[in-house]
Design an enzyme around this catalytic site. Structure first.
Site, PDB file in Angstrom:
ATOM      1  N   GLY A   1       0.737  -1.203   0.106  1.00  0.00           N
ATOM      2  CA  GLY A   1       0.142   0.124  -0.073  1.00  0.00           C
ATOM      3  C   GLY A   1       0.970   1.241   0.080  1.00  0.00           C
TER       4      GLY A   1
ATOM      5  N   TYR B   1     -14.425  -3.385   7.810  1.00  0.00           N
ATOM      6  CA  TYR B   1     -13.170  -2.696   8.034  1.00  0.00           C
ATOM      7  C   TYR B   1     -12.644  -2.953   9.478  1.00  0.00           C
ATOM      8  CZ  TYR B   1      -9.688   0.938   8.192  1.00  0.00           C
ATOM      9  OH  TYR B   1      -8.356   1.596   8.169  1.00  0.00           O
ATOM     10  N   ALA B   2     -13.655  -2.835  10.437  1.00  0.00           N
ATOM     11  CA  ALA B   2     -13.594  -2.809  12.002  1.00  0.00           C
ATOM     12  C   ALA B   2     -13.133  -4.327  12.230  1.00  0.00           C
ATOM     13  CB  ALA B   2     -14.673  -2.479  12.742  1.00  0.00           C
TER      14      ALA B   2
ATOM     15  N   LYS C   1      -9.773  -5.016  10.991  1.00  0.00           N
ATOM     16  CA  LYS C   1      -8.558  -4.348  11.677  1.00  0.00           C
ATOM     17  C   LYS C   1      -8.525  -5.125  13.037  1.00  0.00           C
ATOM     18  CE  LYS C   1      -6.910  -1.375   8.717  1.00  0.00           C
ATOM     19  NZ  LYS C   1      -5.570  -1.846   8.181  1.00  0.00           N
TER      20      LYS C   1
END
Length: 251
Positions: free
Chosen positions: A11, A152-153, A156
């Protein structure tokens, strides 16, 4: 950091990844800037080269098993054995749970979790052979829960468990693994979240800053500074940790 270290940063086309790549190069590492956005990765690598460092750009989808392996092997072939890996690649597909599609869920998991797994599995062989390695994974304060980011949570939060397990398995080989959980960072990805919410980005940053103890939002360089420490020689007794870089004790 010694000049013999070779770092792979995923990234790395922009934002936090680009800042980490530049910071590691400034510390003496040769850097492979990996990103699906090949042009962006090239810009990062060129900026490092223009500053006197060694860097190459590699276009790769980290969620693809063959592409991840090829990226690590190319970095090793052109720069030397990979002993530093920063798993930063990530995407967002934000929506409320009842609106989120299976594709939205799978896309985020594929990049964040599968990508980190594939890149780490490929790179760890070099680290074990060298009897020295540093793995830094990017988590987020969203791991604690964030409206509109159930995918996303979850990803992560998964990164944190992934990191702690790497630390347990790889420590005896001289390899450390840690995670950084950024808070509100001024990046294009955060801008995209503002666009999703339909709010002015500058107004949003000002409002968020008032709630952060240090009185400002973060920058990619704030994250790069922590990553540089975790990737360095002095962090050999720091492993399995999640460091929240969020301007205060509350996310």
């Amino acid at each position: 950091m010694t000049t013999s270290r070779v770092a792979v940063v995923t990234g790395a086309a922009r934002g936090i990844g680009a800042a980490i790549a530049r910071r590691l190069a400034a510390g003496g590492a040769a850097v492979a800037a990996v990103d699906l956005n090949t042009d962006g990765a090239a810009r990062t690598a060129n900026a490092i080269a223009e500053s006197g460092g060694r860097a190459i750009a590699i276009g790769a989808d980290v969620g693809d098993e063959d592409a991840a392996s090829r990226a690590v092997e190319r970095a090793a072939a052109e720069l030397g054995p990979v002993t530093i890996l920063v798993n930063n690649a990530g995407i967002i597909r934000d929506n409320l749970l009842f609106k989120m599609t299976s594709d939205d869920w799978d896309a985020v998991m594929n990049v964040h979790l599968r990508g980190a797994f594939l890149m780490t599995r490929a790179a760890q062989a070099h680290m074990i052979e060298a009897k020295w390695g540093r793995i830094v994974n990017l988590s987020s304060t969203s791991a604690l829960g964030n409206r509109g980011q159930v995918n996303y949570a979850a990803a992560k939060a998964g990164i944190q468990g992934f990191t702690k397990t790497l630390a347990l398995e790889l420590g005896k080989f001289g390899v450390t693994a840690n995670a950084i959980a950024p808070g509100f960072i001024d990046t294009e990805m955060t801008q995209a979240t503002a666009d999703r919410l339909g709010v002015d980005f500058e107004d949003w940053k000002a409002a968020v800053s008032r709630e952060i103890p240090v009185g400002r939002v973060g920058t990619p360089d704030d994250i790069a500074a922590v990553a540089a420490f975790l990737c360095g020689e002095d962090a050999g007794y720091v492993s399995g940790q999640v460091i929240y870089v969020a301007g205060g004790p509350r996310a």
